[in-house]
Scaffold this active site. Structure first.
Site, short mmCIF file in Angstrom:
data_model
loop_
_atom_site.label_atom_id
_atom_site.label_comp_id
_atom_site.label_asym_id
_atom_site.label_seq_id
_atom_site.Cartn_x
_atom_site.Cartn_y
_atom_site.Cartn_z
N VAL A 1 0.84 -1.21 0.00
CA VAL A 1 0.00 0.00 0.00
C VAL A 1 0.87 1.26 0.00
O VAL A 1 0.59 2.24 -0.70
CB VAL A 1 -0.97 -0.01 1.20
CG1 VAL A 1 -1.80 1.27 1.23
CG2 VAL A 1 -1.87 -1.24 1.16
N ALA B 1 9.58 5.41 7.10
CA ALA B 1 10.25 4.52 8.06
C ALA B 1 9.96 3.08 7.66
O ALA B 1 8.80 2.72 7.46
CB ALA B 1 9.74 4.79 9.47
N LYS C 1 -7.52 -1.82 9.94
CA LYS C 1 -8.88 -2.14 10.42
C LYS C 1 -8.87 -2.83 11.78
O LYS C 1 -9.72 -2.57 12.63
CB LYS C 1 -9.61 -3.00 9.38
CG LYS C 1 -8.86 -4.28 8.99
CD LYS C 1 -8.46 -4.31 7.52
CE LYS C 1 -7.38 -5.35 7.27
NZ LYS C 1 -7.20 -5.74 5.91
N GLY D 1 -11.01 -1.34 0.97
CA GLY D 1 -9.93 -0.82 0.10
C GLY D 1 -10.29 0.46 -0.62
O GLY D 1 -10.48 1.51 0.00
N ILE E 1 -13.02 1.36 -2.22
CA ILE E 1 -14.42 1.82 -2.24
C ILE E 1 -14.58 2.92 -1.17
O ILE E 1 -14.27 2.68 -0.01
CB ILE E 1 -15.40 0.67 -1.91
CG1 ILE E 1 -15.19 -0.53 -2.83
CG2 ILE E 1 -16.85 1.17 -1.98
CD1 ILE E 1 -16.05 -1.74 -2.48
N LYS F 1 -13.92 -4.96 9.76
CA LYS F 1 -14.48 -3.93 8.86
C LYS F 1 -15.95 -3.67 9.19
O LYS F 1 -16.41 -2.52 9.18
CB LYS F 1 -14.31 -4.38 7.41
CG LYS F 1 -12.83 -4.48 7.00
CD LYS F 1 -12.68 -5.25 5.69
CE LYS F 1 -11.23 -5.43 5.30
NZ LYS F 1 -11.04 -6.41 4.22
N GLY G 1 -5.36 -4.35 -2.62
CA GLY G 1 -4.41 -4.10 -3.71
C GLY G 1 -3.71 -2.77 -3.53
O GLY G 1 -4.19 -1.89 -2.82
#
Ligand code: HSE
Length: 436
Positions: A14, A43, A105, A134, A136, A205, A302
């Site tokens: 990410v 970091a 999360k 993600g 959305i 979530k 992703g």
């Protein structure tokens, strides 16, 4: 104008997506945010790898506390995950007056109350669009887009790994273990896939969405969590014959007694759009009184889809950081002093409908005994399917769909049915949601 300065804790999938998208869409993002947003520190324990991603213009350190100590850094982005060191660093960053963006999360579902309280006290923002589904923008939708509404329920496919597994099992008739290996190879699964397949990731979530939808504190410890490991391919097939698909849903509903918060496999009518969300895609359905039903669909994981959510939060903070904290959008949509104390209901109190599969002796009167128990419990039957016994077989499968009833009542009826000598194996029960 002076850029807003960002420090990343961790530059894995990410983090590198965030760096790449910020660089690629720099001009457009600046036109929206009103000033440049720059990652100036990263970091990561693997300093050499981090340097190869961000180049020489960004300072790379191995200790995240160097970012916290830098007065030039306005926002930290926590992409470490888990609730060990990540929690510690987020609290220290808040204490140092930094705004925080996180995709974590687990951290928010379990320790959100403490983190939001610390941020509120310090007057900083904690933004977490990337933590749920993600790319959305479901947090934005629930917290701001639907703010006029009394939300009644939400139901989501919010774990791509399990949706991929269920889709492949149904489409290709593949076995659970083989598809899980594929999901891991494709990078959908968490480092520990137990969190995916046991429903824990989806429950994290669902907990966050539930808090925002109903203005209740995050209460992961009260969520009912059941994954897909016990699911058999024969149930996927029977469900299909009856016009349903099986999905792992995260559900939260407001009822007169309290809030339902649950994750479990669920039969959903095949004609619903959400039943046709396949592969690693995510979707969340929200039912609200003014707008009616809305559906949010997209990539739930992703590198760049999650980066899209992280950067949306960076832009929000850039626009709002000079605003009086009391005039900002509250972390959980409702003002901290206006939170509801509606209890989270136990699973026994949940009202839903059911799919039951009973392995029964192929004898006269078996169906009457089973349906008699349901009738005595006042559980109404919606449909029955009986597999024709094979050549030489003395048993068969009886599939029953019921109408809504409290789970406690269904537990009692199942215990009675299980006692029948003609019921030959443990009864399979899968909950069913019509989502209408
Ligand atoms: N393991 C998660 C999933 C990644 O499968 O959806 C995104 O949170």
């Amino acid at each position: 104008m002076k850029p807003i300065q960002v420090g990343l804790f961790g530059i894995g999938t990410v983090g590198s997506g965030t760096f790449e998208v910020l660089k690629r869409n720099q001009e457009e993002i600046q036109r929206r945010a009103g000033r440049p947003i720059q990652i100036t520190m990263v970091a990561d324990l693997d300093v050499a790898r981090a340097k190869s991603i961000v180049g020489s213009t960004v300072q790379v350190v191995s200790d995240a506390r160097q970012i916290i100590a830098n007065p030039e850094i306005d926002i930290v982005v926590e992409l470490i995950g888990g609730y060990g060191i990540a929690k510690q660093l987020v609290l220290e960053a808040i204490d140092a007056g930094k705004h925080v963006v996180t995709a974590n999360k687990a951290l928010l579902a379990v320790h959100g109350t403490e983190i939001f309280a610390a941020a509120h006290k310090k007057g900083v923002m904690v933004a977490f669009e990337a933590a749920v589904a993600g790319g959305i923008p479901i947090i934005k939708a629930l917290r701001e887009g639907l703010t006029a509404n009394r939300i009644q329920w939400l139901a989501g496919i919010i774990n791509g790994t399990t949706n991929f597994i269920l889709s492949e099992m149904r489409d290709k008739g593949l076995a659970f273990d083989d598809v899980l290996k594929q999901a891991q190879a494709l990078g959908y699964a968490e480092a520990d896939p137990t969190f995916d397949i046991e429903g824990v990731d989806a429950a994290h979530k669902a907990t966050i969405m539930s808090a925002i939808a109903f203005g209740v504190p995050v209460q992961f410890d009260k969520a009912y969590v059941e994954g897909i490991t016990q699911l058999e391919s024969q149930d996927i097939r029977y469900a299909e014959q009856l016009g349903y698909r099986i999905k792992l849903l995260g559900i939260s509903k407001r009822t007169e007694l309290g809030i339902e918060l649950r994750v479990h496999p669920c039969l959903v009518p095949a004609k619903r759009l959400i039943a046709n969300v396949e592969g690693a895609m995510n979707a969340v359905m929200v039912q609200a009184d003014a707008v009616g039903t809305t559906l949010y669909y997209g990539k739930g994981a992703g590198s760049e889809p999650t980066a899209s959510a992280v950067i949306a939060d960076l832009v929000d903070i850039t626009r709002l950081h000079t605003v009086d904290p009391l005039n900002r959008v509250p972390h959980l949509a409702f003002q901290p002093d206006a939170m509801s104390d509606l209890p989270v209901l136990s699973m026994e109190q949940v009202v839903t409908s059911y799919y039951l599969r009973l392995r029964v002796a192929d004898q006269a009167g078996v169906l009457a005994k089973v349906t008699g128990i349901l009738a005595t419990a006042n559980i109404s039957i919606d449909a029955v399917l009986q597999r024709e016994a094979g050549e030489g077989e003395s048993h068969t499968d009886l599939i029953i769909l019921t109408h809504d009833c409290p789970e406690a009542k269904m537990n009692q009826a199942m215990a009675e049915m299980q006692q029948l000598s003609t019921v030959l194996a443990p009864i399979t029960r899968i909950r069913k949601e019509e989502l209408n």
